[in-house]
Scaffold this active site. Structure first.
Site, PDB file in Angstrom:
ATOM      1  N   ARG A  36       0.821  -1.212   0.000  1.00 14.18           N
ATOM      2  CA  ARG A  36       0.000   0.000   0.000  1.00 14.18           C
ATOM      3  C   ARG A  36       0.860   1.268   0.000  1.00 14.18           C
ATOM      4  O   ARG A  36       0.464   2.286  -0.572  1.00 14.18           O
ATOM      5  CB  ARG A  36      -0.962  -0.010   1.190  1.00 14.18           C
ATOM      6  CG  ARG A  36      -2.123  -0.983   0.986  1.00 14.18           C
ATOM      7  CD  ARG A  36      -3.114  -0.956   2.125  1.00 14.18           C
ATOM      8  NE  ARG A  36      -4.326  -1.670   1.761  1.00 14.18           N
ATOM      9  CZ  ARG A  36      -5.352  -1.857   2.575  1.00 14.18           C
ATOM     10  NH1 ARG A  36      -5.304  -1.369   3.818  1.00 14.18           N
ATOM     11  NH2 ARG A  36      -6.421  -2.511   2.178  1.00 14.18           N
ATOM     12  N   LYS A 197     -20.392 -17.559   0.748  1.00 20.50           N
ATOM     13  CA  LYS A 197     -21.807 -17.371   1.031  1.00 20.50           C
ATOM     14  C   LYS A 197     -22.517 -16.455   0.045  1.00 20.50           C
ATOM     15  O   LYS A 197     -22.027 -15.376  -0.271  1.00 20.50           O
ATOM     16  CB  LYS A 197     -21.980 -16.815   2.450  1.00 20.50           C
ATOM     17  CG  LYS A 197     -21.507 -17.765   3.540  1.00 20.50           C
ATOM     18  CD  LYS A 197     -21.758 -17.186   4.915  1.00 20.50           C
ATOM     19  CE  LYS A 197     -21.341 -18.161   6.009  1.00 20.50           C
ATOM     20  NZ  LYS A 197     -21.609 -17.617   7.366  1.00 20.50           N
ATOM     21  N   GLY A 354     -10.810  -8.956  -1.028  1.00 22.66           N
ATOM     22  CA  GLY A 354     -10.473 -10.043  -0.116  1.00 22.66           C
ATOM     23  C   GLY A 354      -9.624 -11.167  -0.657  1.00 22.66           C
ATOM     24  O   GLY A 354      -8.476 -10.975  -1.068  1.00 22.66           O
ATOM     25  N   GLY A 377     -13.491  -3.557   0.579  1.00 21.66           N
ATOM     26  CA  GLY A 377     -14.883  -3.134   0.711  1.00 21.66           C
ATOM     27  C   GLY A 377     -15.325  -2.139  -0.334  1.00 21.66           C
ATOM     28  O   GLY A 377     -16.450  -2.210  -0.849  1.00 21.66           O
TER      29      GLY A 377
END
Length: 404
Positions: A36, A197, A354, A377
């Protein structure tokens, strides 16, 4: 998009408040992964080259408005200096006289690093007074933290409305890549969505079936879609309470003309461990005592064919339990195929979120993708079609230089 870039700003002699994401992993006070920090180098060096004075604003961890030594940005200084090749002058606050004194005395080839913005409770509340105090330290606002753009915080959204505002090079690259993938893409567009999920990616799937031509569903999510079609998935990870929702998504895809690809053959095992005994069976024939842990070769061939057909690819999530062999086979094969097509200029490929980056790195494919987002996110919310406050505020542009 109406946002400006550094090219649109007069930086000579200006204090450039630059919001960055340097929330890097640290062990024993030392940075263990400088990715980063490396990614903000182009912005910092460009500001310096054009006579500007970079003043870095950043958060670290979740201090919840309290000062914590273990979350001070001061420990990042050695890594910042090494990567950026400049002297870093630290201010023990991001507002007030302490910060002002550091900013006012910056010399050539120096940058200011202001203390963790989240040491102030008003940061995450987007407190206008805190944003105004930060704005006193700069003449121009540059947001280079796309990964924090989904949060309406004082240093990401509030500040952008108070100063002439622009995107930094990392933010610019991210927004351009995303626009090319879903805004005005070259068609056909293929999305690969995996993960455990369905429930965590409902908004994502609902938005994608309206935007893309083909959608590959993999990982544990695929098991829920198979179950929704009346297929017994044995002991596989499966959200049986989401099968009605899966059927709604399948129906919506059919209405929108989006072709959904589910596994037609699967790799199953009785236990989830490295080198576990496994077999490949039709997706309709999972043994009652087994778990589906990867897509089979027939399914991989179908994914590769879809990649060959596509002009644009958006990838989020693995196709199987990629963490351990042999259940990383499908993810690795499909990722390498997409990387090869991208390397040859036949595919625009954008990936992020992720496990995605980890999976593509493990496959040795990440470097050949057109763009890899590390935003997490923010990347997912953009894929879901949501407005990102930090980007929307840049679209406002802040006051002009004349107004200032």
């Amino acid at each position: 998009m109406a946002w400006k870039t550094l090219d649109d700003m007069d930086l000579d002699g200006k204090r450039v408040l630059t919001r960055v994401d340097i929330n890097v992993p640290v062990e024993d006070g030392k940075v263990t992964d400088a990715t980063r920090i490396e990614r903000i180098a182009a912005t910092v060096q460009d500001i310096l080259a054009r006579g500007g004075k970079p003043v870095l604003l950043a958060h670290f961890g979740r201090p919840k408005g309290e000062r914590r030594d273990d979350m001070s940005l001061q420990m990042l200084i050695p890594c910042l200096e090494e990567v950026l090749g400049v002297d870093v002058v630290f201010a023990a606050d991001c507002i007030g006289p302490v910060a002002q004194a550091v900013v006012d005395t910056l010399g050539d080839n120096q940058i200011a690093l202001l203390e963790n913005t989240r040491f102030h409770k008003g940061e995450e509340k987007n407190d206008p007074e805190l944003a105004a105090q930060m704005a006193e330290l700069g003449d121009v606002y540059c947001n280079d933290a796309f990964s924090a753009a989904h949060r309406a915080h004082a240093s990401t959204e509030g500040l952008a409305r108070l100063l002439p505002a622009c995107a930094g090079r990392l933010m610019q690259g991210e927004l351009m890549a995303l626009e090319s993938a879903l805004g005005t893409p070259e068609r056909p567009v293929l999305a690969v969505v995996g993960g455990a999920k369905v429930s965590t990616k409902l908004d994502l799937l609902g938005n994608l079936v309206e935007k893309v031509d083909m959608l590959v569903i993999g990982g544990g999510m695929a098991n829920t879609f198979l179950a929704a079609q009346g297929i017994d998935v044995g002991k596989s990870l499966c959200e049986h309470d989401m099968t009605d929702t899966a059927r709604v998504i399948l129906g919506k895809a059919e209405t929108e003309g989006c072709r959904i690809l589910l596994p037609t053959d699967v790799v199953v095992a009785r236990e989830f461990k490295e080198g576990a005994e496994s077999e490949t069976v039709p997706a309709t024939a999972c043994p009652a005592d087994a778990m589906i842990l990867d897509a089979g070769p027939e399914s991989v061939a179908a994914v590769k064919a879809a990649i060959d057909e596509a002009k644009t690819l958006i990838w989020n999530g693995p196709l199987g339990a990629f963490e351990i062999a042999p259940f990383d086979t499908a993810t690795n094969a499909a990722a390498k195929h997409a990387a090869l097509r991208s390397e040859h200029g036949q595919l625009v490929s954008v990936a992020g979120g992720g496990d995605t980056v980890a999976a593509l790195n493990k496959a040795g494919a990440a470097s050949d993708f057109s763009y890899i987002s590390t935003a997490g996110g923010a990347f997912l919310e953009w894929m879901e079609g949501k407005t990102l406050p930090g980007v929307a505020a840049l679209d406002q542009g802040g006051p002009s230089d004349e107004e200032e």
